[in-house]
Design a protein around this motif. Structure first.
Motif, PDB file in Angstrom:
ATOM      1  N   LYS A  79       0.784  -1.252   0.000  1.00  0.00           N
ATOM      2  CA  LYS A  79       0.000   0.000   0.000  1.00  0.00           C
ATOM      3  C   LYS A  79       0.807   1.289   0.000  1.00  0.00           C
ATOM      4  CE  LYS A  79      -3.437  -2.640   2.544  1.00  0.00           C
ATOM      5  NZ  LYS A  79      -3.832  -3.032   3.920  1.00  0.00           N
ATOM      6  N   ALA A  80       2.098   1.216   0.330  1.00  0.00           N
ATOM      7  CA  ALA A  80       2.889   2.454   0.437  1.00  0.00           C
ATOM      8  C   ALA A  80       3.867   2.547  -0.725  1.00  0.00           C
ATOM      9  CB  ALA A  80       3.651   2.452   1.766  1.00  0.00           C
ATOM     10  N   PHE A  82       8.009   3.907  -1.758  1.00  0.00           N
ATOM     11  CA  PHE A  82       9.303   3.848  -1.082  1.00  0.00           C
ATOM     12  C   PHE A  82       9.582   5.112  -0.273  1.00  0.00           C
ATOM     13  CE2 PHE A  82      13.343   2.454   0.040  1.00  0.00           C
ATOM     14  CZ  PHE A  82      14.331   3.342  -0.353  1.00  0.00           C
ATOM     15  N   LEU A  83       9.300   6.297  -0.826  1.00  0.00           N
ATOM     16  CA  LEU A  83       9.621   7.514  -0.064  1.00  0.00           C
ATOM     17  C   LEU A  83       8.744   7.663   1.172  1.00  0.00           C
ATOM     18  CD1 LEU A  83      10.676  10.616  -2.186  1.00  0.00           C
ATOM     19  CD2 LEU A  83      12.066   8.967  -0.936  1.00  0.00           C
ATOM     20  N   GLU A  84       7.497   7.203   1.086  1.00  0.00           N
ATOM     21  CA  GLU A  84       6.623   7.192   2.276  1.00  0.00           C
ATOM     22  C   GLU A  84       7.245   6.324   3.367  1.00  0.00           C
ATOM     23  OE1 GLU A  84       2.883   5.857   0.244  1.00  0.00           O
ATOM     24  OE2 GLU A  84       1.933   6.859   1.958  1.00  0.00           O
ATOM     25  N   VAL A  85       7.736   5.148   2.959  1.00  0.00           N
ATOM     26  CA  VAL A  85       8.336   4.219   3.924  1.00  0.00           C
ATOM     27  C   VAL A  85       9.632   4.809   4.469  1.00  0.00           C
ATOM     28  CG1 VAL A  85       9.393   1.926   4.153  1.00  0.00           C
ATOM     29  CG2 VAL A  85       7.225   2.185   2.936  1.00  0.00           C
ATOM     30  N   ALA A  86      10.394   5.479   3.609  1.00  0.00           N
ATOM     31  CA  ALA A  86      11.636   6.126   4.067  1.00  0.00           C
ATOM     32  C   ALA A  86      11.302   7.161   5.141  1.00  0.00           C
ATOM     33  CB  ALA A  86      12.343   6.794   2.884  1.00  0.00           C
ATOM     34  N   TYR A  87      10.267   7.962   4.899  1.00  0.00           N
ATOM     35  CA  TYR A  87       9.856   8.988   5.876  1.00  0.00           C
ATOM     36  C   TYR A  87       9.435   8.311   7.184  1.00  0.00           C
ATOM     37  CZ  TYR A  87       7.590  13.171   7.749  1.00  0.00           C
ATOM     38  OH  TYR A  87       7.252  14.255   8.544  1.00  0.00           O
ATOM     39  N   LEU A  88       8.626   7.237   7.048  1.00  0.00           N
ATOM     40  CA  LEU A  88       8.142   6.512   8.225  1.00  0.00           C
ATOM     41  C   LEU A  88       9.308   6.001   9.063  1.00  0.00           C
ATOM     42  CD1 LEU A  88       5.934   4.903   9.863  1.00  0.00           C
ATOM     43  CD2 LEU A  88       6.273   3.053   8.203  1.00  0.00           C
ATOM     44  N   ILE A 216       8.571  -0.395 -12.546  1.00  0.00           N
ATOM     45  CA  ILE A 216       8.738   0.600 -11.465  1.00  0.00           C
ATOM     46  C   ILE A 216       8.045   0.119 -10.187  1.00  0.00           C
ATOM     47  CG2 ILE A 216       8.338   3.009 -10.799  1.00  0.00           C
ATOM     48  CD1 ILE A 216      10.447   2.459 -13.096  1.00  0.00           C
ATOM     49  N   ASP A 217       6.847  -0.453 -10.360  1.00  0.00           N
ATOM     50  CA  ASP A 217       6.119  -0.964  -9.177  1.00  0.00           C
ATOM     51  C   ASP A 217       6.923  -2.068  -8.486  1.00  0.00           C
ATOM     52  OD1 ASP A 217       2.733  -0.674 -10.613  1.00  0.00           O
ATOM     53  OD2 ASP A 217       4.161   0.807  -9.785  1.00  0.00           O
ATOM     54  N   ALA A 218       7.512  -2.963  -9.291  1.00  0.00           N
ATOM     55  CA  ALA A 218       8.298  -4.065  -8.716  1.00  0.00           C
ATOM     56  C   ALA A 218       9.527  -3.525  -7.994  1.00  0.00           C
ATOM     57  CB  ALA A 218       8.721  -5.023  -9.820  1.00  0.00           C
ATOM     58  N   LEU A 219      10.184  -2.548  -8.605  1.00  0.00           N
ATOM     59  CA  LEU A 219      11.390  -1.950  -8.009  1.00  0.00           C
ATOM     60  C   LEU A 219      11.040  -1.249  -6.705  1.00  0.00           C
ATOM     61  CD1 LEU A 219      14.252  -2.020  -8.874  1.00  0.00           C
ATOM     62  CD2 LEU A 219      13.857  -0.030 -10.359  1.00  0.00           C
ATOM     63  N   ASP A 220       9.917  -0.519  -6.719  1.00  0.00           N
ATOM     64  CA  ASP A 220       9.482   0.216  -5.527  1.00  0.00           C
ATOM     65  C   ASP A 220       9.238  -0.763  -4.386  1.00  0.00           C
ATOM     66  OD1 ASP A 220       7.499   1.725  -3.710  1.00  0.00           O
ATOM     67  OD2 ASP A 220       8.120   3.260  -5.127  1.00  0.00           O
ATOM     68  N   LYS A 221       8.570  -1.873  -4.722  1.00  0.00           N
ATOM     69  CA  LYS A 221       8.268  -2.878  -3.688  1.00  0.00           C
ATOM     70  C   LYS A 221       9.558  -3.506  -3.147  1.00  0.00           C
ATOM     71  CE  LYS A 221       4.648  -5.624  -4.115  1.00  0.00           C
ATOM     72  NZ  LYS A 221       3.750  -6.761  -4.513  1.00  0.00           N
ATOM     73  N   LEU A 222      10.499  -3.818  -4.041  1.00  0.00           N
ATOM     74  CA  LEU A 222      11.763  -4.421  -3.593  1.00  0.00           C
ATOM     75  C   LEU A 222      12.532  -3.462  -2.684  1.00  0.00           C
ATOM     76  CD1 LEU A 222      12.960  -6.198  -6.850  1.00  0.00           C
ATOM     77  CD2 LEU A 222      12.599  -7.298  -4.635  1.00  0.00           C
ATOM     78  N   LEU A 223      12.527  -2.179  -3.021  1.00  0.00           N
ATOM     79  CA  LEU A 223      13.239  -1.211  -2.167  1.00  0.00           C
ATOM     80  C   LEU A 223      12.583  -1.149  -0.785  1.00  0.00           C
ATOM     81  CD1 LEU A 223      13.923   1.655  -4.748  1.00  0.00           C
ATOM     82  CD2 LEU A 223      15.547  -0.054  -3.902  1.00  0.00           C
ATOM     83  N   ILE A 224      11.256  -1.177  -0.747  1.00  0.00           N
ATOM     84  CA  ILE A 224      10.542  -1.164   0.547  1.00  0.00           C
ATOM     85  C   ILE A 224      10.927  -2.397   1.372  1.00  0.00           C
ATOM     86  CG2 ILE A 224       8.250  -1.483   1.608  1.00  0.00           C
ATOM     87  CD1 ILE A 224       7.120   0.321  -0.626  1.00  0.00           C
TER      88      ILE A 224
END
Ligand code: SDX
Length: 427
Positions: A79-80, A82-88, A216-224
């Protein structure tokens, strides 16, 4: 539950306070052990030793639970972004729209790198491993950002944090472009953080850049999924270096070097190399399982086992599912995915692995997705570092804000007792 632990040694009893965490983890506070009992503890690899109290990430290795600031990794990955998770991770709360917009813009403001840095990158041979290059460039950044070193105020820390979040993806992308003999470019700051990273990595000078949203979605999820993992080897390194007040960038550079090791983040590269070796050898997973169990054989099943998880690594479960989805969406057939699944199936039924509670970890399937996304194998651990960056930052910031003491473990000396010096002629 008792509030103290009692130690009996040499006919004397010592009481030590007990700390109980949010999820009822219990730690014996031994701050006074040496002063009161003249004893220290010994725990190579810190398998039983807590280095700090932290409010950032919770793992339950027995139940396979991973939460960032109380939020389940499954929810954040779905649901989030990567930058949201970084902030969190860094600031402790999911950002409001305004907070996320300011954070994003502050990072974009910093997403350029001093031209002189290109000369440093130029000095590396193309054969240099990207992790060594990235560790060096991260440390070199200090010379161009001296104000990022002595940061004791939250405001100065924030400035250093957005600087590195802006510049690190550029350095990572340039590391790949150098290997591919491509001009060192910038992306497009109108793109999102992850898409901009992908563009910087892969844009060709003579082609219009376009990318499948699934990538991009897959990359974002992997970074999270890689963003933090409490006191792992590289995070403990960041905390240790940061505890001497060496500054954020120097601490991160040390963390990158620690992550590089094949027993840690370097395992994602080692897994693909292992799977390729099994494929080249005819795909006989059983033969390699036997090698992994043979104490005389240095071969290990890379991507398997974990110091904390004695159950499935929840990230591995998500990544395995995502591997099927991404390869399907991209129409990529990768024979090593079936080899990986075959190894997993065999290991989960094999007494050696079951007895030692060895399950696939975050590195077991991630490389298969990275490869499907066109990321070369020697960049896999750089991708891990890009994901782990906010976690390292969060842990460094927590340690500095709590004004934790400089890390300096004790030892038990087992060398020679005192002996007189012998002049060269008489040796
Ligand atoms: C990461 O800490 C973190 O959180 C790390 C991480 C993060 O997000 O930051 O999760 C990321 O680093 C994941 C791990 C990636 N590494 C690998 O996949 C490398 C392969 N795994 C192993 O080297 C090992 O499992 C470790 C390093 C991950 C954990 O090592 P430990 O906890 O020190 O355990 P150990 O080496 O003492 O092993 C215990 C037993 C031994 O057998 P016995 O001596 O009991 O007979 O299990 C065996 C080991 O030989 N064993 C393996 C094995 N892993 C452990 N045997 C074969 N293959 C393996 N992969």
């Amino acid at each position: 539950m008792s509030k103290t632990a009692t130690l009996e040694f040499d006919g004397k009893k010592y009481e030590f306070p007990v700390t109980v965490g949010t999820e009822n983890e219990i730690g014996i506070d031994i701050k006074k052990l040496r002063g009161e009992a003249g004893l220290i503890t010994l725990d190579p690899g810190y398998k039983n030793t807590g280095s700090c109290e932290s409010a950032i990430t919770f793992l339950d290795g027995e139940k396979g639970i991973l939460r960032y600031r109380g939020y389940a990794i499954e929810d954040l990955a779905e649901k989030a972004d990567f930058l949201e998770v970084a902030y969190l991770l860094i600031f402790g709360e999911l950002p409001t729209k305004e907070q996320l917009s300011k954070f994003t813009n502050d990072i974009k403001e910093q997403s350029h790198v001093d031209e002189e840095m290109k000369k440093i990158l130029d000095g590396f041979p193309k054969s240099a491993h990207p992790m060594g290059v990235l560790a060096s460039l991260t440390s070199a950044l200090i010379a161009f950002n001296p104000s990022s070193v002595d940061v004791s105020s939250e405001e100065d820390m924030y400035k250093a944090i957005v600087k590195i979040l802006g510049k690190f993806p550029v350095l990572a992308a340039w590391t790949l472009r150098k290997k591919n003999s491509l001009p060192l470019n910038y992306g497009d700051e109108d793109l999102g953080y992850v898409e901009n990273l992908h563009k910087m990595m892969f844009e060709k000078p003579n082609k219009t850049y376009k990318v499948d949203k699934a990538v991009i979605d897959a990359l974002d999820k992997l970074l999270i999924l890689h963003a933090d993992h409490e006191q792992n080897c590289s995070t403990s390194t960041v905390r240790m270096v940061g505890s001497s007040h060496a500054g954020l960038f120097a601490s991160l550079s040390a963390g990158i070097s620690a992550l590089w090791g094949p027993l840690h983040g370097g395992a994602n590269q080692a897994v693909i190399e292992m799977l390729e070796r099994i494929k080249e050898d005819g795909g006989d997973t059983h033969k390699f399982m036997q090698k992994a169990k043979d104490k005389e054989d240095p071969f290990r099943l890379m991507g398997f086992g974990h110091r904390v998880y004695k159950n499935f690594d929840p990230r591995a479960k998500i990544i395995k599912k995502s591997a099927d989805e991404v390869l399907g969406q991209l129409g990529v057939e990768d024979p090593v995915l079936d080899i990986a699944k075959g190894l997993e199936k065999e290991a989960l039924e094999d007494d050696y692995f079951v007895k030692r509670k060895l399950y696939p970890n975050v590195d077991f399937y991630s490389g298969i997705i990275y490869r499907a996304l066109g990321i070369p194998v020697e960049m896999f651990t750089v991708m891990f570092a890009l994901g782990r960056l906010p976690g390292w930052i969060a842990q460094w910031r927590e340690m500095r804000l709590k004004k934790e003491p400089i890390g300096r473990p004790r030892q038990i000396y087992v060398g020679e007792s005192h002996r007189e010096f012998k002049p060269l002629g008489s040796r």
